[in-house]
Design an enzyme around this catalytic site. Structure first.
Site, PDB file in Angstrom:
ATOM      1  N   GLU A  42      15.214   8.909  10.734  1.00  0.00           N
ATOM      2  CA  GLU A  42      15.488   8.174  11.969  1.00  0.00           C
ATOM      3  C   GLU A  42      15.369   9.180  13.114  1.00  0.00           C
ATOM      4  O   GLU A  42      15.967  10.263  13.044  1.00  0.00           O
ATOM      5  CB  GLU A  42      16.906   7.582  11.938  1.00  0.00           C
ATOM      6  CG  GLU A  42      17.150   6.758  13.184  1.00  0.00           C
ATOM      7  CD  GLU A  42      18.513   6.079  13.234  1.00  0.00           C
ATOM      8  OE1 GLU A  42      19.278   6.191  12.256  1.00  0.00           O
ATOM      9  OE2 GLU A  42      18.785   5.459  14.272  1.00  0.00           O
ATOM     10  N   ARG A 267      22.518  14.690  -2.319  1.00  0.00           N
ATOM     11  CA  ARG A 267      22.401  15.236  -0.968  1.00  0.00           C
ATOM     12  C   ARG A 267      22.604  16.728  -1.024  1.00  0.00           C
ATOM     13  O   ARG A 267      23.410  17.211  -1.809  1.00  0.00           O
ATOM     14  CB  ARG A 267      23.586  14.720  -0.148  1.00  0.00           C
ATOM     15  CG  ARG A 267      23.347  13.669   0.809  1.00  0.00           C
ATOM     16  CD  ARG A 267      24.617  13.412   1.594  1.00  0.00           C
ATOM     17  NE  ARG A 267      24.403  13.816   2.967  1.00  0.00           N
ATOM     18  CZ  ARG A 267      23.649  13.137   3.795  1.00  0.00           C
ATOM     19  NH1 ARG A 267      23.059  12.032   3.407  1.00  0.00           N
ATOM     20  NH2 ARG A 267      23.472  13.544   5.032  1.00  0.00           N
ATOM     21  N   LYS A 277      23.408  14.777  11.143  1.00  0.00           N
ATOM     22  CA  LYS A 277      22.905  14.764  12.515  1.00  0.00           C
ATOM     23  C   LYS A 277      24.002  14.413  13.515  1.00  0.00           C
ATOM     24  O   LYS A 277      24.026  14.939  14.619  1.00  0.00           O
ATOM     25  CB  LYS A 277      21.756  13.762  12.627  1.00  0.00           C
ATOM     26  CG  LYS A 277      20.440  14.342  12.135  1.00  0.00           C
ATOM     27  CD  LYS A 277      19.299  13.378  12.355  1.00  0.00           C
ATOM     28  CE  LYS A 277      19.372  12.240  11.362  1.00  0.00           C
ATOM     29  NZ  LYS A 277      18.186  11.386  11.364  1.00  0.00           N
TER      30      LYS A 277
HETATM   31  P1  ATP Z   1      22.330  12.480   8.692  1.00  0.00           P
HETATM   32  O1  ATP Z   1      23.470  12.136   7.801  1.00  0.00           O
HETATM   33  O2  ATP Z   1      22.166  13.931   8.934  1.00  0.00           O
HETATM   34  O3  ATP Z   1      22.249  11.670   9.937  1.00  0.00           O
HETATM   35  P2  ATP Z   1      20.457  10.736   7.591  1.00  0.00           P
HETATM   36  O4  ATP Z   1      20.419  10.474   6.139  1.00  0.00           O
HETATM   37  O5  ATP Z   1      21.064   9.702   8.444  1.00  0.00           O
HETATM   38  O6  ATP Z   1      21.078  12.151   7.826  1.00  0.00           O
HETATM   39  P3  ATP Z   1      17.735  10.220   8.066  1.00  0.00           P
HETATM   40  O7  ATP Z   1      16.943  10.571   9.245  1.00  0.00           O
HETATM   41  O8  ATP Z   1      18.055   8.809   7.806  1.00  0.00           O
HETATM   42  O9  ATP Z   1      19.047  11.072   8.166  1.00  0.00           O
HETATM   43  O10 ATP Z   1      17.154  10.898   6.771  1.00  0.00           O
HETATM   44  C1  ATP Z   1      15.799  10.933   6.423  1.00  0.00           C
HETATM   45  C2  ATP Z   1      15.671  11.270   4.981  1.00  0.00           C
HETATM   46  O11 ATP Z   1      16.260  12.550   4.714  1.00  0.00           O
HETATM   47  C3  ATP Z   1      16.404  10.264   4.105  1.00  0.00           C
HETATM   48  O12 ATP Z   1      15.542   9.899   3.057  1.00  0.00           O
HETATM   49  C4  ATP Z   1      17.595  11.009   3.600  1.00  0.00           C
HETATM   50  O13 ATP Z   1      17.955  10.586   2.339  1.00  0.00           O
HETATM   51  C5  ATP Z   1      17.139  12.460   3.622  1.00  0.00           C
HETATM   52  N1  ATP Z   1      18.297  13.335   3.831  1.00  0.00           N
HETATM   53  C6  ATP Z   1      19.112  13.361   4.898  1.00  0.00           C
HETATM   54  N2  ATP Z   1      20.101  14.242   4.733  1.00  0.00           N
HETATM   55  C7  ATP Z   1      19.897  14.817   3.523  1.00  0.00           C
HETATM   56  C8  ATP Z   1      20.581  15.816   2.756  1.00  0.00           C
HETATM   57  N3  ATP Z   1      21.673  16.418   3.220  1.00  0.00           N
HETATM   58  N4  ATP Z   1      20.080  16.147   1.556  1.00  0.00           N
HETATM   59  C9  ATP Z   1      18.978  15.554   1.087  1.00  0.00           C
HETATM   60  N5  ATP Z   1      18.285  14.614   1.749  1.00  0.00           N
HETATM   61  C10 ATP Z   1      18.735  14.237   2.946  1.00  0.00           C
HETATM   62 MG    MG Z   2      20.152   7.735   8.098  1.00  0.00          MG
END
Ligand code: ATP
Ligand code: MG
Length: 553
Positions: A42, A267, A277
C-alpha cells in the site's frame, strides 16, 4: 560498482515450504500457467526490511521457477496514500535488484470490482446494508455467540441493485450504506459473517481524484486483484490466515477459473527496531528521525543511506529463510550479513575520529614521504593500492594513547613503541599537556630503519595503530549511527507508555572534525570504505558539501 545488479538466478534454490508448494504446482500443472506472484504494497509509507523479505520471496520465486512477479499498489484507501510513496517504492524495489513484469494499481480495478459486486448482488450473494459500521460490528456477535442478521439482509435483488447503483453515482453520504457479502452470520470464522465489500468515501484519491466514491475493503480488493492478474500463489503474512476463507469465497463466487490461492508465512520482526509503517510514520512525523531515509530507519531508503548494499539485504533474506511461525530475528544476524558483504567489497582507508597530535621530533621538517598502502587485506580477493602522505606531524586516535597503561596495552604510552599502519615504528618520548592537565600532544621519535614496518634487529612490536598526516588530512564530519531503540523489543514497555519511550538517545553521535587520509575525497559521494579499526563508512550523498564531506557509519 553498479547499485542495481540483476541477481543471478539461483541454480539450487533454497527449498522452504512455499517453494516446495510452487515446485509441486509446476510438477502437477495445477494452475495451467507458470508460477505468478506479486508484491502488493500500500503506498502509504516507505518500504522496510519486512517488505524486503517479501520482495525477495515473491521476485525470487518468479526467477527460480521461470514465472512472473508483478508490482501492484494496493491503493484502495484514499486517506493515507500518496504518489511520493509510489515513486519511493518503485525505486527501492529496483535498487534491491528486482524488476517487475507488470506494474499495476488496485485503483485501476475499481470498475472491475464494481462489476463483480453487481454480479454478487444478482446472484443473491451480496446486499446493501443501512446499518453503520459500529452497529455492524456489534451485531457481528462473538467467537462463542452467533451474530444478529441485519434488518436489511433480506432486501430483494432489484432493490439491492438499485441502491448499489445509487451508491456508485454518489447519492448517499459517507457511512450511509455499505455493500456486504451474504454468507453466514453464525459462521465459526468471524470474517465470514457477512463481511463488508464496499463503503462510501467522498474523498480525494491520489490517482482517481474525486471520480470514485465507493471504496473496496482490503479483503474484497486484494484476492480479486490477484485473480484479475492471473496470480497463482498469493503470498502474505500470517495475520491474514483467517482471511483465506473469504479470499477463496470471493474468487470462486466471481467465477475465476484456476484462481490463485493464498499461502501465509511469518512476518519479519527484527530486534532493536520496529517494522510497521504506522510506527515508522510516527518517528518521521514527530521528528525523532530526519525522514524516511534517515540512516537509523529500518527502511530500504535508510539502509541505502547508511551504506548497506542490496546484496547484503538479499543475503540476509536468504539466511533468515521463510517459516510458518513468527519469530524475532536478532539484529546481529543482519549486521553479520552487512559486514560479510562489505568486507569483501570495500577498500580500506585511514581515518582518525578523535585526533591527538603526534610530533616526530627526529623527522626532518618539511619532508613528505608517500607510503604505499594496500586497499584490501590479504584474505580478500580484491586488490588495489594507493599512497598516503607521511610527515613530521601526525594525528593518532586519543584512544590509542594511555598515560598509565596496563601491561597488555599494545598502543602508545610513555616510553612504548608502536607500529604506524603502512609505516614506521615510533616511540613516545614526551607527553605535552595544557594548563588544565589534558594531553594535547605526544612528542615521539621514529626509527628511520623501519619503513617496512619491522625493525632490522628483529625486536618485537605488537601494536599497530592508524594515523594521518596532520598537514594533509581531510577534515571530515563523521556520523556514528547506532540502534534506534535501546531494547530488543521496543513494544515491550510499561503500561501507559509506547514504543517511543524505548528510543536510544545515543542513536546518533556526530564527530564534526575527524581527520581522514586525503584520498577519501577522490571517490564520488555514495562510495563505501572501511576506516581501519573503526568501521564501515558511506560518503553521505545529500548532506556532504564541497567544503565538508560527511561519512555515515
Ligand atoms: P505495515 O504493517 O508495515 O504497515 P503492511 O503489511 O501494512 O505493513 P503492505 O504495504 O500492505 O504493508 O505490505 C506489502 C507486502 O509486504 C504484504 O504482502 C505484506 O505481507 C508484506 N510485509 C509487510 N510487512 C512485512 C514483514 N514485517 N515481514 C514480511 N512481509 C511483510
Ligand atoms: Mg497492509
Amino acid at each position: 560498482m553498479s547499485d542495481t545488479p540483476t541477481p543471478e538466478p539461483s541454480a539450487s534454490p533454497r527449498r522452504d515450504f512455499i517453494r516446495e508448494m510452487v515446485a509441486d504446482d509446476v510438477a502437477t500443472g495445477r494452475f495451467g500457467r507458470a508460477p505468478a506472484t506479486r508484491f502488493p504494497p500500500e503506498p502509504n509509507g516507505f518500504l522496510h526490511m519486512g517488505h524486503a523479505k517479501s520482495i525477495c520471496l515473491n521476485f525470487g520465486i518468479a526467477q527460480e521457477f521461470g514465472g512472473t512477479c508483478n508490482l501492484r499498489f494496493d491503493d484502495t484507501n484514499p486517506a493515507t496514500e500518496d504518489i511520493r510513496y509510489v515513486e519511493a517504492i518503485q525505486r527501492d524495489v529496483q535498487w534491491l535488484g528486482f524488476q517487475w513484469d507488470g506494474l499495476y494499481y488496485a485503483s485501476d480495478y475499481f470498475e472491475q470490482l464494481y462489476d463483480i459486486a453487481e454480479m454478487l448482488v444478482q446472484k443473491g450473494k451480496a446486499y446493501v446494508d443501512d446499518q453503520n459500521e459500529e452497529q455492524i460490528r456489534t451485531n457481528r456477535g462473538t467467537v462463542t455467540s452467533a451474530g444478529t442478521p441485519s434488518p436489511w439482509r433480506e432486501r430483494t435483488v432489484a432493490e439491492n441493485l438499485d441502491l448499489l447503483r445509487r451508491m456508485k453515482v454518489g447519492e448517499f453520504p459517507d457511512g450511509a450504506k455499505v455493500l456486504r457479502a451474504k454468507i453466514d452470520m453464525a459462521h465459526a470464522n468471524m470474517i465470514m459473517r457477512d463481511p463488508l465489500l464496499l463503503r462510501i468515501r467522498h474523498a480525494h484519491h491520489y490517482r482517481r481524484g474525486n471520480d470514485w466514491c465507493i471504496y473496496p475493503l482490503y479483503d474484497f480488493a486484494h484476492g480479486l486483484s490477484d485473480a484479475i492478474e492471473g496470480i497463482t500463489r498469493s503470498l502474505c503474512t500470517l495475520e491474514f490466515k483467517d482471511a483465506r476463507e473469504i479470499y477463496d469465497w470471493l474468487v470462486r463466487e466471481a467465477g475465476f477459473e484456476n484462481p490463485p490461492t493464498q499461502i501465509e508465512f511469518a512476518r519479519l520482526e527484527l530486534d532493536y527496531t520496529v517494522l510497521s509503517k504506522r510506527k515508522l510514520l510516527r518517528l518521521v512525523n514527530e521528528g525523532h528521525v530526519t525522514g524516511w531515509d534517515d540512516p537509523r530507519m529500518p527502511t530500504i531508503a535508510g539502509l541505502r543511506r547508511r551504506g548497506v548494499r542490496p546484496e547484503a539485504i538479499r543475503a540476509f533474506a536468504e539466511v533468515i529463510g521463510v517459516a510458518r511461525k513468527d519469530a524475532r530475528v536478532e539484529i546481529a544476524t543482519f549486521e553479520h550479513a552487512v559486514r560479510n558483504d562489505l568486507n569483501m567489497e570495500v577498500p580500506r582507508r585511514l581515518c582518525v575520529l578523535n585526533p591527538l597530535k603526534v610530533v616526530l621530533t627526529n623527522y626532518p621538517e618539511g619532508q613528505v614521504e608517500q607510503l604505499e598502502a594496500q586497499d584490501y587485506p590479504h584474505d580478500v580477493p580484491k586488490t588495489g593500492s594507493r599512497t598516503i602522505p607521511f610527515s613530521r606531524e601526525l594525528y593518532v586516535d586519543r584512544d590509542d594513547f594511555m598515560e598509565e597503561p596496563p601491561k597488555k596495552f599494545y598502543r602508545l604510552a610513555p616510553g612504548r613503541e608502536v607500529r604506524l599502519r603502512f609505516g614506521y615504528l615510533i616511540t613516545c618520548q614526551e607527553v605535552v599537556k595544557n594548563e588544565a592537565g589534558e594531553v594535547i600532544e605526544l612528542r615521539c621519535t621514529y626509527d628511520p630503519a623501519t619503513r617496512s614496518g619491522n625493525a632490522p634487529d628483529g625486536r618485537k612490536v605488537q601494536g599497530t595503530i592508524h594515523w594521518v598526516s596532520a598537514a594533509h588530512a581531510a577534515d571530515v564530519e563523521v556520523r556514528l549511527y547506532d540502534r534506534l531503540f535501546a531494547q530488543p523489543d521496543p513494544d515491550d514497555v510499561p503500561e501507559g507508555r509506547d514504543f517511543l519511550s524505548a528510543l536510544n538517545p545515543q542513536s546518533l553521535v556526530v564527530i564534526p572534525h575527524a581527520k581522514a587520509e586525503p584520498s577519501v575525497l577522490d571517490a564520488p559521494l555514495g562510495s563505501r570504505y572501511q576506516f581501519e579499526r573503526v568501521g564501515y563508512f558511506y560518503a553521505e550523498p545529500e548532506d556532504s558539501t564541497p567544503e565538508k564531506r560527511v561519512f555515515n557509519r
